[in-house]
Design a protein around this motif. Sequence first.
Motif, PDB file in Angstrom:
ATOM      1  N   GLU A  18       0.830  -1.201   0.000  1.00  0.00           N
ATOM      2  CA  GLU A  18       0.000   0.000   0.000  1.00  0.00           C
ATOM      3  C   GLU A  18       0.866   1.253   0.000  1.00  0.00           C
ATOM      4  N   ALA A  19       1.946   1.248   0.795  1.00  0.00           N
ATOM      5  CA  ALA A  19       2.824   2.411   0.859  1.00  0.00           C
ATOM      6  C   ALA A  19       3.484   2.678  -0.487  1.00  0.00           C
ATOM      7  N   SER A  23       3.097   5.818  -3.267  1.00  0.00           N
ATOM      8  CA  SER A  23       4.249   6.526  -3.821  1.00  0.00           C
ATOM      9  C   SER A  23       4.217   6.517  -5.340  1.00  0.00           C
ATOM     10  N   ILE A  24       3.834   5.364  -5.930  1.00  0.00           N
ATOM     11  CA  ILE A  24       3.767   5.283  -7.394  1.00  0.00           C
ATOM     12  C   ILE A  24       2.714   6.247  -7.931  1.00  0.00           C
ATOM     13  N   HIS A  25       1.545   6.267  -7.287  1.00  0.00           N
ATOM     14  CA  HIS A  25       0.487   7.178  -7.741  1.00  0.00           C
ATOM     15  C   HIS A  25       0.946   8.636  -7.642  1.00  0.00           C
ATOM     16  N   GLU A  26       1.672   8.973  -6.580  1.00  0.00           N
ATOM     17  CA  GLU A  26       2.164  10.350  -6.427  1.00  0.00           C
ATOM     18  C   GLU A  26       3.145  10.701  -7.538  1.00  0.00           C
ATOM     19  N   ARG A  27       4.016   9.758  -7.891  1.00  0.00           N
ATOM     20  CA  ARG A  27       4.974  10.020  -8.961  1.00  0.00           C
ATOM     21  C   ARG A  27       4.265  10.174 -10.301  1.00  0.00           C
ATOM     22  N   LEU A  28       3.282   9.309 -10.551  1.00  0.00           N
ATOM     23  CA  LEU A  28       2.564   9.404 -11.813  1.00  0.00           C
ATOM     24  C   LEU A  28       1.780  10.719 -11.894  1.00  0.00           C
ATOM     25  N   ALA A  29       1.201  11.119 -10.761  1.00  0.00           N
ATOM     26  CA  ALA A  29       0.470  12.388 -10.753  1.00  0.00           C
ATOM     27  C   ALA A  29       1.419  13.559 -10.970  1.00  0.00           C
ATOM     28  N   GLY A  36      10.260  16.775 -20.146  1.00  0.00           N
ATOM     29  CA  GLY A  36      11.663  16.511 -20.408  1.00  0.00           C
ATOM     30  C   GLY A  36      12.255  15.444 -19.518  1.00  0.00           C
ATOM     31  N   GLU A  37      13.529  15.654 -19.141  1.00  0.00           N
ATOM     32  CA  GLU A  37      14.271  14.655 -18.379  1.00  0.00           C
ATOM     33  C   GLU A  37      13.711  14.449 -16.984  1.00  0.00           C
ATOM     34  N   ILE A  38      13.197  15.544 -16.379  1.00  0.00           N
ATOM     35  CA  ILE A  38      12.624  15.397 -15.035  1.00  0.00           C
ATOM     36  C   ILE A  38      11.457  14.425 -15.074  1.00  0.00           C
ATOM     37  N   LYS A  39      10.625  14.543 -16.086  1.00  0.00           N
ATOM     38  CA  LYS A  39       9.485  13.626 -16.217  1.00  0.00           C
ATOM     39  C   LYS A  39       9.978  12.195 -16.450  1.00  0.00           C
ATOM     40  N   LYS A  40      11.026  12.040 -17.281  1.00  0.00           N
ATOM     41  CA  LYS A  40      11.554  10.702 -17.534  1.00  0.00           C
ATOM     42  C   LYS A  40      12.096  10.071 -16.247  1.00  0.00           C
ATOM     43  N   GLN A  41      12.787  10.887 -15.443  1.00  0.00           N
ATOM     44  CA  GLN A  41      13.335  10.377 -14.193  1.00  0.00           C
ATOM     45  C   GLN A  41      12.232  10.004 -13.210  1.00  0.00           C
ATOM     46  N   THR A  42      11.175  10.826 -13.198  1.00  0.00           N
ATOM     47  CA  THR A  42      10.037  10.501 -12.330  1.00  0.00           C
ATOM     48  C   THR A  42       9.400   9.181 -12.748  1.00  0.00           C
ATOM     49  N   LEU A  43       9.250   9.016 -14.067  1.00  0.00           N
ATOM     50  CA  LEU A  43       8.642   7.770 -14.567  1.00  0.00           C
ATOM     51  C   LEU A  43       9.564   6.570 -14.336  1.00  0.00           C
ATOM     52  N   ARG A  44      10.892   6.797 -14.449  1.00  0.00           N
ATOM     53  CA  ARG A  44      11.816   5.686 -14.172  1.00  0.00           C
ATOM     54  C   ARG A  44      11.741   5.275 -12.700  1.00  0.00           C
ATOM     55  N   ALA A  45      11.647   6.298 -11.828  1.00  0.00           N
ATOM     56  CA  ALA A  45      11.512   5.984 -10.399  1.00  0.00           C
ATOM     57  C   ALA A  45      10.215   5.223 -10.140  1.00  0.00           C
ATOM     58  N   ALA A  46       9.131   5.624 -10.805  1.00  0.00           N
ATOM     59  CA  ALA A  46       7.856   4.913 -10.659  1.00  0.00           C
ATOM     60  C   ALA A  46       7.973   3.483 -11.184  1.00  0.00           C
ATOM     61  N   ASP A  47       8.720   3.311 -12.296  1.00  0.00           N
ATOM     62  CA  ASP A  47       8.915   1.970 -12.856  1.00  0.00           C
ATOM     63  C   ASP A  47       9.681   1.082 -11.886  1.00  0.00           C
ATOM     64  N   GLU A  49       9.690   1.385  -8.640  1.00  0.00           N
ATOM     65  CA  GLU A  49       8.786   1.064  -7.538  1.00  0.00           C
ATOM     66  C   GLU A  49       7.754   0.016  -7.951  1.00  0.00           C
ATOM     67  N   ILE A  50       7.369   0.031  -9.211  1.00  0.00           N
ATOM     68  CA  ILE A  50       6.462  -1.024  -9.693  1.00  0.00           C
ATOM     69  C   ILE A  50       7.154  -2.387  -9.614  1.00  0.00           C
ATOM     70  N   ASP A  51       8.445  -2.429  -9.960  1.00  0.00           N
ATOM     71  CA  ASP A  51       9.193  -3.691  -9.821  1.00  0.00           C
ATOM     72  C   ASP A  51       9.228  -4.126  -8.358  1.00  0.00           C
ATOM     73  N   GLU A  52       9.441  -3.151  -7.454  1.00  0.00           N
ATOM     74  CA  GLU A  52       9.445  -3.473  -6.023  1.00  0.00           C
ATOM     75  C   GLU A  52       8.084  -4.004  -5.584  1.00  0.00           C
ATOM     76  N   ALA A  53       7.024  -3.353  -6.079  1.00  0.00           N
ATOM     77  CA  ALA A  53       5.668  -3.808  -5.730  1.00  0.00           C
ATOM     78  C   ALA A  53       5.420  -5.218  -6.250  1.00  0.00           C
ATOM     79  N   ASN A  54       5.938  -5.513  -7.421  1.00  0.00           N
ATOM     80  CA  ASN A  54       5.786  -6.857  -7.982  1.00  0.00           C
ATOM     81  C   ASN A  54       6.530  -7.888  -7.134  1.00  0.00           C
ATOM     82  N   GLU A  55       7.723  -7.506  -6.631  1.00  0.00           N
ATOM     83  CA  GLU A  55       8.462  -8.394  -5.732  1.00  0.00           C
ATOM     84  C   GLU A  55       7.656  -8.652  -4.452  1.00  0.00           C
ATOM     85  N   ILE A  56       7.048  -7.608  -3.933  1.00  0.00           N
ATOM     86  CA  ILE A  56       6.243  -7.769  -2.715  1.00  0.00           C
ATOM     87  C   ILE A  56       5.078  -8.718  -2.969  1.00  0.00           C
ATOM     88  N   LEU A  57       4.436  -8.599  -4.143  1.00  0.00           N
ATOM     89  CA  LEU A  57       3.326  -9.506  -4.470  1.00  0.00           C
ATOM     90  C   LEU A  57       3.810 -10.949  -4.553  1.00  0.00           C
TER      91      LEU A  57
END
Length: 229
Positions: A18-19, A23-29, A36-47, A49-57
Amino acid sequence: MDSAGGSELFESYEQDFEAIKVSIHERLAASGSQAGEIKKQTLRAADREIDEANEILQQMELELWNLPQSTRTRLQTRFRGYKADLDRVKQTLKRAQSTSRSTADRDELLGGASGGIDLDAASMDQRTRLLNGTDRLAESSRRLQDSHKIALETESLGAGILSDLRGQREQIIHTRNTLQEADSNIDKASRTLKGMARRMATNKLITASIILVLVLLILYVLYRKIFSY
């Protein structure tokens, strides 16, 4: 150990999931107002965290198999809901990444380095939780391996017991056949002895008859000799 809601470890995974989902929703929002690059970095960070969430599942799914059937059935519904949530987040990320690629900005690219450092620093806590989750995954895997080893040892012990019982059964059958053969031989010997006893009785009767006849003849001869004078 089970708690009132199920497994404490499973509930810990739920809290982590849940945590990280928040965080992923906040990054996507946040990426919606970035470029530009800031958006790409935000999306990479979200990606990441999605891998981390998948590990948790995955860890949650392993933990489900260590729970009693009744608890597992109840928690599987929640687990499927988490998977569906993560699938929706993945789709949202893909759309955002597609938009980011089509609207890249060179000016944003020049100022993106410092933003990337901030984003990486913000994800350190998530990586730490992932490492902790990995340790729990290793522990769960070890418990599964131990359970599998015990099952194999039990199966081997059961096979040994069955083999011993089979050998004992064969011994009992062999002993029974031997007893039946011995009983048959005893019957034959008994009949033979009875026949010999009858023949001996007959021979005794014949012998006694012969002796009686001889005694009578001797008496008759003596009688004639005595009274012939």
